[in-house]
Motif scaffolding. Structure first.
Motif, PDB file in Angstrom:
ATOM      1  N   VAL A 149       0.807  -1.228   0.000  1.00 23.55           N
ATOM      2  CA  VAL A 149       0.000   0.000   0.000  1.00 23.55           C
ATOM      3  C   VAL A 149       0.840   1.279   0.000  1.00 23.55           C
ATOM      4  O   VAL A 149       0.288   2.370  -0.080  1.00 23.55           O
ATOM      5  N   ASP A 150       2.176   1.164   0.080  1.00 28.95           N
ATOM      6  CA  ASP A 150       3.011   2.367   0.098  1.00 28.95           C
ATOM      7  C   ASP A 150       4.346   2.111  -0.594  1.00 28.95           C
ATOM      8  O   ASP A 150       4.800   0.970  -0.700  1.00 28.95           O
ATOM      9  N   ALA A 151       4.952   3.199  -1.056  1.00 27.15           N
ATOM     10  CA  ALA A 151       6.183   3.105  -1.846  1.00 27.15           C
ATOM     11  C   ALA A 151       7.388   2.553  -1.073  1.00 27.15           C
ATOM     12  O   ALA A 151       8.139   1.751  -1.618  1.00 27.15           O
ATOM     13  N   PRO A 152       7.617   2.958   0.201  1.00 25.46           N
ATOM     14  CA  PRO A 152       8.773   2.406   0.912  1.00 25.46           C
ATOM     15  C   PRO A 152       8.735   0.874   1.014  1.00 25.46           C
ATOM     16  O   PRO A 152       9.752   0.205   0.845  1.00 25.46           O
ATOM     17  N   THR A 153       7.538   0.341   1.271  1.00 26.24           N
ATOM     18  CA  THR A 153       7.416  -1.119   1.370  1.00 26.24           C
ATOM     19  C   THR A 153       7.669  -1.771   0.013  1.00 26.24           C
ATOM     20  O   THR A 153       8.335  -2.801  -0.087  1.00 26.24           O
ATOM     21  N   ALA A 154       7.165  -1.163  -1.045  1.00 32.79           N
ATOM     22  CA  ALA A 154       7.429  -1.681  -2.397  1.00 32.79           C
ATOM     23  C   ALA A 154       8.930  -1.709  -2.657  1.00 32.79           C
ATOM     24  O   ALA A 154       9.467  -2.695  -3.192  1.00 32.79           O
ATOM     25  N   GLY A 155       9.624  -0.646  -2.256  1.00 27.90           N
ATOM     26  CA  GLY A 155      11.078  -0.559  -2.447  1.00 27.90           C
ATOM     27  C   GLY A 155      11.829  -1.661  -1.725  1.00 27.90           C
ATOM     28  O   GLY A 155      12.783  -2.238  -2.268  1.00 27.90           O
ATOM     29  N   ILE A 156      11.395  -1.972  -0.509  1.00 24.51           N
ATOM     30  CA  ILE A 156      12.035  -3.042   0.272  1.00 24.51           C
ATOM     31  C   ILE A 156      11.914  -4.368  -0.469  1.00 24.51           C
ATOM     32  O   ILE A 156      12.885  -5.114  -0.620  1.00 24.51           O
ATOM     33  N   TYR A 157      10.709  -4.660  -0.945  1.00 25.68           N
ATOM     34  CA  TYR A 157      10.490  -5.940  -1.624  1.00 25.68           C
ATOM     35  C   TYR A 157      11.190  -6.005  -2.977  1.00 25.68           C
ATOM     36  O   TYR A 157      11.693  -7.065  -3.368  1.00 25.68           O
ATOM     37  N   ILE A 158      11.256  -4.895  -3.688  1.00 26.72           N
ATOM     38  CA  ILE A 158      11.986  -4.882  -4.966  1.00 26.72           C
ATOM     39  C   ILE A 158      13.468  -5.157  -4.700  1.00 26.72           C
ATOM     40  O   ILE A 158      14.112  -5.936  -5.413  1.00 26.72           O
ATOM     41  N   ALA A 159      14.001  -4.539  -3.640  1.00 18.38           N
ATOM     42  CA  ALA A 159      15.404  -4.781  -3.270  1.00 18.38           C
ATOM     43  C   ALA A 159      15.626  -6.244  -2.877  1.00 18.38           C
ATOM     44  O   ALA A 159      16.723  -6.788  -3.047  1.00 18.38           O
ATOM     45  N   ASN A 160      14.575  -6.871  -2.359  1.00 22.57           N
ATOM     46  CA  ASN A 160      14.662  -8.278  -1.938  1.00 22.57           C
ATOM     47  C   ASN A 160      14.303  -9.258  -3.053  1.00 22.57           C
ATOM     48  O   ASN A 160      14.162 -10.445  -2.808  1.00 22.57           O
ATOM     49  N   GLY A 161      14.121  -8.745  -4.286  1.00 26.27           N
ATOM     50  CA  GLY A 161      13.957  -9.642  -5.421  1.00 26.27           C
ATOM     51  C   GLY A 161      12.567  -9.754  -6.021  1.00 26.27           C
ATOM     52  O   GLY A 161      12.344 -10.605  -6.883  1.00 26.27           O
ATOM     53  N   ALA A 162      11.608  -8.913  -5.587  1.00 27.64           N
ATOM     54  CA  ALA A 162      10.251  -8.989  -6.158  1.00 27.64           C
ATOM     55  C   ALA A 162      10.272  -8.618  -7.636  1.00 27.64           C
ATOM     56  O   ALA A 162      10.857  -7.607  -8.021  1.00 27.64           O
ATOM     57  N   LYS A 163       9.611  -9.439  -8.456  1.00 29.84           N
ATOM     58  CA  LYS A 163       9.559  -9.199  -9.898  1.00 29.84           C
ATOM     59  C   LYS A 163       8.227  -8.589 -10.340  1.00 29.84           C
ATOM     60  O   LYS A 163       8.072  -8.175 -11.483  1.00 29.84           O
ATOM     61  N   PHE A 164       7.243  -8.566  -9.441  1.00 31.03           N
ATOM     62  CA  PHE A 164       6.007  -7.818  -9.687  1.00 31.03           C
ATOM     63  C   PHE A 164       5.406  -7.435  -8.340  1.00 31.03           C
ATOM     64  O   PHE A 164       5.699  -8.058  -7.312  1.00 31.03           O
ATOM     65  N   VAL A 165       4.623  -6.363  -8.346  1.00 31.94           N
ATOM     66  CA  VAL A 165       4.048  -5.807  -7.113  1.00 31.94           C
ATOM     67  C   VAL A 165       2.536  -5.690  -7.288  1.00 31.94           C
ATOM     68  O   VAL A 165       2.062  -5.192  -8.314  1.00 31.94           O
ATOM     69  N   VAL A 166       1.802  -6.154  -6.284  1.00 33.23           N
ATOM     70  CA  VAL A 166       0.336  -6.122  -6.306  1.00 33.23           C
ATOM     71  C   VAL A 166      -0.136  -5.427  -5.031  1.00 33.23           C
ATOM     72  O   VAL A 166       0.482  -5.564  -3.978  1.00 33.23           O
ATOM     73  N   ASP A 206       2.527   6.667  -5.846  1.00 36.02           N
ATOM     74  CA  ASP A 206       3.942   6.603  -5.469  1.00 36.02           C
ATOM     75  C   ASP A 206       4.510   5.199  -5.678  1.00 36.02           C
ATOM     76  O   ASP A 206       5.672   5.043  -6.047  1.00 36.02           O
ATOM     77  N   VAL A 207       3.683   4.180  -5.432  1.00 38.78           N
ATOM     78  CA  VAL A 207       4.124   2.804  -5.691  1.00 38.78           C
ATOM     79  C   VAL A 207       4.362   2.625  -7.193  1.00 38.78           C
ATOM     80  O   VAL A 207       5.353   2.025  -7.618  1.00 38.78           O
ATOM     81  N   ALA A 208       3.462   3.174  -8.006  1.00 39.45           N
ATOM     82  CA  ALA A 208       3.608   3.077  -9.467  1.00 39.45           C
ATOM     83  C   ALA A 208       4.927   3.696  -9.925  1.00 39.45           C
ATOM     84  O   ALA A 208       5.635   3.125 -10.763  1.00 39.45           O
ATOM     85  N   LYS A 209       5.281   4.839  -9.345  1.00 36.51           N
ATOM     86  CA  LYS A 209       6.522   5.519  -9.735  1.00 36.51           C
ATOM     87  C   LYS A 209       7.752   4.682  -9.372  1.00 36.51           C
ATOM     88  O   LYS A 209       8.681   4.554 -10.179  1.00 36.51           O
ATOM     89  N   VAL A 210       7.755   4.131  -8.167  1.00 38.66           N
ATOM     90  CA  VAL A 210       8.881   3.289  -7.731  1.00 38.66           C
ATOM     91  C   VAL A 210       9.023   2.083  -8.663  1.00 38.66           C
ATOM     92  O   VAL A 210      10.119   1.745  -9.110  1.00 38.66           O
ATOM     93  N   CYS A 211       7.905   1.445  -8.966  1.00 36.60           N
ATOM     94  CA  CYS A 211       7.928   0.263  -9.832  1.00 36.60           C
ATOM     95  C   CYS A 211       8.361   0.627 -11.251  1.00 36.60           C
ATOM     96  O   CYS A 211       9.165  -0.086 -11.866  1.00 36.60           O
ATOM     97  N   ASN A 212       7.852   1.741 -11.780  1.00 39.30           N
ATOM     98  CA  ASN A 212       8.202   2.149 -13.140  1.00 39.30           C
ATOM     99  C   ASN A 212       9.688   2.444 -13.288  1.00 39.30           C
ATOM    100  O   ASN A 212      10.291   2.122 -14.316  1.00 39.30           O
ATOM    101  N   ARG A 213      10.270   3.045 -12.258  1.00 31.37           N
ATOM    102  CA  ARG A 213      11.704   3.341 -12.326  1.00 31.37           C
ATOM    103  C   ARG A 213      12.531   2.076 -12.493  1.00 31.37           C
ATOM    104  O   ARG A 213      13.588   2.089 -13.103  1.00 31.37           O
TER     105      ARG A 213
END
Length: 224
Positions: free
Chosen positions: A79-96, A103-110
């Motif tokens: 539900v928030d960008a910081p948490t999305a960032g943590i999971y992307i750093a930990n290897g997440a290949k998609f975010v739901v 803000d989550v969309a922006k982090v993922c798009n980058r």
């Protein structure tokens, strides 16, 4: 092996059913996810729901990077960008997520990571697409209008790709209704990976249930 955005989106749509799962025990997660992959569903949505869930995710994702590189680990309940960032750093290949967050969309798009936000109206779906979301999650699927809602949205917006969670069951009647309405995939949780199978440690049973569901979706789509 790097799994880019386009490859992940294609894999999600080809698979049709996305197992949605969380457990606090790393070893149980490894066994359940391997069972899903063996059943034809290597794209997994691990939900961010328990204490230290991101640590469990990291251990599981690291394990599958070498143990079974077919596995594509995604994260749900974001539900928030910081948490999305943590999971992307930990290897997440998609975010739901259950909601739409720009803000989550922006982090993922980058990072060229697919983001599927939870939407419950045509306006939310359109805004998600404006933010670059290729597959939009409709949530909670049955509560916002079910297959009739999907059909109604796709009428004026036929380019929309929808993946509902909540209300899609692993049986022929449900799959026919939802996929007949035009969805590209569906998230399935406790109806697919049942508490009964988990309690029994019946991982072969999970593989069988997942395989049966994957094959059913292929049949309904005319691909079997």
């Amino acid at each position: 092996m790097v799994k880019d955005r386009m490859a992940v989106l294609t894999a999600l749509m080809d698979q049709g059913v996305i197992p949605v799962f969380y457990h606090p025990d790393v070893e149980v997660c490894k066994k359940v996810i391997q069972a899903c992959a063996d059943g034809g569903a290597p794209c997994i949505e691990f939900t961010n729901r328990g204490d230290f869930a991101s640590h469990v995710f990291y251990e599981v994702t690291k394990h599958f990077a070498s143990a079974d590189p077919r596995v594509i680990m995604g994260v749900g309940s974001i539900v928030d960008a910081p948490t999305a960032g943590i999971y992307i750093a930990n290897g997440a290949k998609f975010v739901v997520g259950p909601i739409l967050n720009a803000d989550v969309a922006k982090v993922c798009n980058r990072r060229k990571i697919p983001y599927s936000p939870g939407c419950g109206s045509a306006s939310e779906i359109s805004y998600a697409e404006e933010l670059g979301c290729e597959i939009v999650k409709v949530f909670p699927g049955s509560s916002v209008g079910g297959p009739d809602f999907i059909k109604a949205v796709l009428g004026p917006m036929p380019w929309t790709r929808i993946m509902p969670t909540g209300g899609v069951d692993p049986d022929e009647a449900s799959v026919k209704k939802w996929f007949g309405a035009g969805i590209v995939a569906a998230g399935m949780g406790s109806k697919l990976i049942t508490q009964e199978l988990l309690d029994a440690g019946d991982y072969a049973g999970i593989t069988a249930k997942v395989r049966e569901t994957v094959e059913l979706i292929k049949k309904v789509r005319g691909k079997a």
